[in-house]
Structures are given as C-alpha cells and as structure tokens.
Design a protein around this motif. Sequence first.
Motif: not given
Length: 283
Positions: A197-224
Amino acid sequence: KAAQGTSSGFLFYRAEMDQRAKEQMRVESELRTALREGQLELHYQPKVSLRSGRIVGAEALIRWRHPERGMISPGLFIPVAEETGLIYDIGGWVLDEACRQVAAWRNAGLTVPPVAVNLSARQFDRKLPSRVLEVLDRHRVLPEQISLEITESLLVRGTDNVIGIMNELVAMGLALALDDFGTGYSSLAYLKKFPISTLKIDRAFVVGLPHEENDCAIARAIVTMAQQLRQEIVAEGVETPEQMAFLRELGCDQLQGWLFSPALPASEYAALLSEGRRLSLAA
Ligand code: C2E
Ligand code: MG
Ligand code: MG
Ligand code: MG
C-alpha cells in the motif's frame, strides 16, 4: 614487483577473507550478548503528512548501544545478522519491542499513529504471519498500529509463497510498505502483483532534488506510478525545504527526514507527539 604474481595475490586474498570471517564471528558473538543483555534499542523517526504537516506515523530503527564502542548504526550489524541467521532473533526482538512500546504509549494515554517495522527478506517465511499475530495479541496491539517495511529483493524472489505470506499479513490488517524504492529491479507490471500500500522513495533520489535533472525525473516517475497504483508515497531522507517543496508539488504524501526530525529515543518521540509538533510547510 613482478615477483608478486598470482599466487601471493591469492595468499593476500585468503588472509583478507580470514580477517573478514574472524571479524564477522566477533560481531556475531557480541550481537548475541547484545540481545541477551539488552544493548539493543529502537529509535523512532516521524513520518509527516505533506498536506497537514502532522505526524502520521513513525519508523522504528534499531540501534546498538555498545558498552565500549558507543552507539552503532544498523548498517554495520544488520548485514552480519542477516548472513549469520541471527536476524531471526533480532527481528523477533524488534517486533516485540515495537509492540511493547506502542502498548506502553497507549496505556499512558497517548494517541500513537502507526509504527513501521523493517523486515529482512530472510524473516519472510511461512511462519511469519502467526508469529506476528502472537506478538500483537500478547501486547494487545491492533494490527493497524503496526506496519511492515520490506525491500525489493523480496519481490524479486517473487514466488507465490511470498505473495501468499504478504496476503495473509494484509488480511490480518497490517499494511505493507516497499522500502528503498528505485534501488532494485521492480517495474510497474511487477509491483501490481503484490499487496503493497505504500512506496518509499529511496534517499538516493531525494538527495539531488530539485537540482539534478535525473533525480527529478525519477522522483516524478515514481510518484506518478504510485498514484496510478493508488499507493501512498513516502520520501525518505528529506533534509531541505527545497526538496520538500519539490516533493509536495509532485503530489508525494509523506516525508521522513532530518528536515523534520532524525530517529529519536522513544521518550523524545513521545514528547513530539504530545506537543503536537508539526512540519512547517512553507518552503
Ligand atoms: P531504511 O529502512 O531505509 O531507513 C532509513 C535510514 O535513513 C535510517 O538509517 C535513517 O536514520 C536514515 N535517515 C532518515 N532521514 C535521513 C536524512 O534526512 N538524511 C540522512 N542522511 N539519513 C536519513 P539507519 O537508522 O542507519 O538504518 C539503516 C538501515 O538499516 C535501514 O534503512 C534498514 O534497512 C536497516 N534497519 C534499521 N532498523 C532495522 C531493523 O529493525 N530490522 C532490519 N531488518 N533492518 C533495519
Ligand atoms: Mg525502512
Ligand atoms: Mg528506507
Ligand atoms: Mg533507505
């Protein structure tokens, strides 16, 4: 230098292996003592809602208060516990301690949101549901008050047996969260098969937000993806207001991280709860 051929390289490797094996045995025996003598403790890290700023849960994280070496983090001993099989006893202690603490808080008149307990893949056997039920009953804790965090390695094992055990736990009333999401090999099609029922986005992709484009794309894809699967989404390791603002904008439900609070000893977590402390949602 040329004399240092493969054979001495091999000897060197052997010596290193022996060293590692010895170190592992030492940690294992010290861990047994730790378990027996009460050197292990659980700390609690709040999860906060990105809508209300309120504490909506906590994750129980194990700590080892070593008599000589001070506080040891789980990254240094959980892998040894997993390799040696000691994780069964440690995992049993963690579940028991989390339930005991939830019951103690409740008996003290505190309203506690659910506590999440981490499970190692090795703990996931046929007897798990009945063991969990026994612990809940013994402490008179409702299954809704405990949730379980599992990792992708378990899904990759992906047998019917694993799905069956998960279904049993969910039928009992426990919510399952997928931890460290994005670091393993799960795909959308894959995830659908599991009652998570819950997904936890790993810290590895949170670290680069909101500056690293790749991390933003991954976070967006996971949330969607999580939204499509109607799963709650929690971001781990959120440290800055900018990361929070970005995640909130994406539609992430909860945040866990030092921005709000690190993992705290039980008494300090209880104090936060009773103060009703909230996350300031202003970026
Ligand atoms: P995890 O389950 O992914 O837990 C989150 C980790 O991120 C915790 O590390 C937490 O202290 C850390 N963290 C939280 N917010 C922040 C932040 O804002 N910045 C940074 N840099 N770190 C943050 P911790 O407590 O060292 O635990 C490490 C891992 O050990 C956990 O990762 C989990 O996989 C494992 N673990 C912890 N307790 C248990 C347990 O009781 N049983 C099992 N099987 N594994 C456990
Ligand atoms: Mg976790
Ligand atoms: Mg995690
Ligand atoms: Mg993690």
